[in-house]
Design a protein around this motif. Structure first.
Motif, PDB file in Angstrom:
ATOM      1  N   ALA A 166      -7.631   0.241   4.711  1.00 20.41           N
ATOM      2  CA  ALA A 166      -7.824  -1.097   4.123  1.00 20.41           C
ATOM      3  C   ALA A 166      -6.545  -1.914   4.196  1.00 20.41           C
ATOM      4  O   ALA A 166      -6.576  -3.114   4.527  1.00 20.41           O
ATOM      5  CB  ALA A 166      -8.296  -0.955   2.681  1.00 20.41           C
ATOM      6  N   LYS A 167      -5.415  -1.282   3.924  1.00 18.31           N
ATOM      7  CA  LYS A 167      -4.139  -2.006   3.974  1.00 18.31           C
ATOM      8  C   LYS A 167      -3.781  -2.414   5.397  1.00 18.31           C
ATOM      9  O   LYS A 167      -3.282  -3.518   5.628  1.00 18.31           O
ATOM     10  CB  LYS A 167      -3.032  -1.136   3.367  1.00 18.31           C
ATOM     11  CG  LYS A 167      -3.186  -0.911   1.865  1.00 18.31           C
ATOM     12  CD  LYS A 167      -2.097   0.015   1.328  1.00 18.31           C
ATOM     13  CE  LYS A 167      -2.264   0.259  -0.164  1.00 18.31           C
ATOM     14  NZ  LYS A 167      -1.248   1.192  -0.691  1.00 18.31           N
ATOM     15  N   ASP A 189      -6.478   7.606   6.184  1.00 17.16           N
ATOM     16  CA  ASP A 189      -7.192   7.628   4.912  1.00 17.16           C
ATOM     17  C   ASP A 189      -7.789   6.257   4.622  1.00 17.16           C
ATOM     18  O   ASP A 189      -7.260   5.226   5.060  1.00 17.16           O
ATOM     19  CB  ASP A 189      -6.251   8.009   3.770  1.00 17.16           C
ATOM     20  CG  ASP A 189      -5.774   9.448   3.870  1.00 17.16           C
ATOM     21  OD1 ASP A 189      -6.441  10.242   4.571  1.00 17.16           O
ATOM     22  OD2 ASP A 189      -4.728   9.772   3.282  1.00 17.16           O
ATOM     23  N   VAL A 190      -8.881   6.234   3.864  1.00 10.08           N
ATOM     24  CA  VAL A 190      -9.589   4.984   3.590  1.00 10.08           C
ATOM     25  C   VAL A 190      -8.673   3.941   2.951  1.00 10.08           C
ATOM     26  O   VAL A 190      -8.685   2.765   3.330  1.00 10.08           O
ATOM     27  CB  VAL A 190     -10.813   5.248   2.684  1.00 10.08           C
ATOM     28  CG1 VAL A 190     -11.465   3.936   2.268  1.00 10.08           C
ATOM     29  CG2 VAL A 190     -11.828   6.122   3.413  1.00 10.08           C
ATOM     30  N   SER A 191      -7.857   4.355   1.991  1.00 11.55           N
ATOM     31  CA  SER A 191      -6.969   3.402   1.318  1.00 11.55           C
ATOM     32  C   SER A 191      -5.936   2.838   2.280  1.00 11.55           C
ATOM     33  O   SER A 191      -5.589   1.647   2.222  1.00 11.55           O
ATOM     34  CB  SER A 191      -6.270   4.067   0.129  1.00 11.55           C
ATOM     35  OG  SER A 191      -5.475   5.170   0.563  1.00 11.55           O
TER      36      SER A 191
END
Length: 258
Positions: free
Chosen positions: A188-189, A183-185
């Motif tokens: 990023a992490k 997932d995009v979130s």
């Protein structure tokens, strides 16, 4: 080979039958630097990564690696046992699918500890302590040290693979779409984590990705590949903000779906 380079690829060519996957590729990578390789499917970027990491043997060209003692090895000519030793010590490979880089039938702590044992650590207490510390470093609660990776989410499995790869503080890591399928979130992490650890450990890194957003966030330099050739390269922001080659312009404008 320049004294500052950790790896130098010269005139590397690789074909599969009549298809030329990489043609006369030359590339240098320096300690603490992240180099991104982008291009559409079939551009040759994954073949280049696998040749550079010794997983494929090129038809011609050379891949030189400099170790701590400044001993330079041509990766194309070393034996399989020596290549495996490099992958246990000075190199690591972060796979797109973390299951390809983990032992799914042993615990999270065992996955990390196994790499320490491969470089000679034998004290169980010290290995477990180091494994717990690295779980925390990649933002996995150390209380889960005895759980199997199959109990973890995809993002947590990728974090565990990163810990397994970096605990030996390698000099060079290769990454093949390390955030693909997340997932995009979560992406990023994971990218923030990789960037932070690479900077802390002064590791050289090469990442292959189809995602220009990943390259912009992570890479210092970027190489754009098309039909086995590097068509443009330079500082990431300069290439992506002011692309000169028509193919790069198409990539940046998303006319080509990579």
């Amino acid at each position: 080979m320049n004294m500052n380079e950790i790896i130098k690829i010269t005139n590397l060519t690789k074909s599969f039958g009549n298809i030329i996957a990489c043609s006369s590729i030359t590339l240098e990578v320096y300690p603490g630097e992240i180099v991104g390789i982008v291009g559409e499917s079939g551009s040759g970027k994954t073949t280049l990564l696998k040749c550079a990491s010794g997983l494929y043997k090129p038809d011609s060209g050379e891949v030189f690696f400099r170790s701590d003692d400044n001993y330079v090895q041509n990766i194309c000519n070393i034996s399989e046992p020596d290549l495996r030793q490099l992958m246990r010590t000075d190199w690591s490979f972060i796979h797109q699918n973390p299951r390809d880089g983990l032992r799914m039938n042993i615990s999270a702590g065992g996955n990390i500890g196994e790499k320490l044992m491969a470089i000679g650590n034998r004290h169980y207490g010290n290995i477990r302590e180091a494994a717990a510390a690295w779980l925390e470093k990649v933002e996995i609660d150390s209380s889960r040290i005895d759980e199997l990776p199959s109990n973890f989410s995809g993002g947590m499995q990728q974090r565990l693979q990163i810990a397994r790869c970096l605990i030996t503080e390698p000099k060079l890591i290769y990454m093949d779409e390390p955030t693909g399928g997340l997932d995009v979130s979560v992406q990023a992490k994971i990218l923030d984590l990789i960037k932070k650890l690479v900077e802390e450990l002064n590791i050289a890194a090469v990442i292959v990705t189809h995602d220009l957003g990943v390259v912009r966030l992570l890479a210092d330099r970027v190489l754009v590949m098309k039909d086995g050739h590097i068509v443009e390269q330079g500082i990431t922001d300069q290439v992506l903000d002011d692309p000169h080659h028509a193919y790069t312009q198409l990539l940046v404008s998303s006319i080509i779906q990579v």
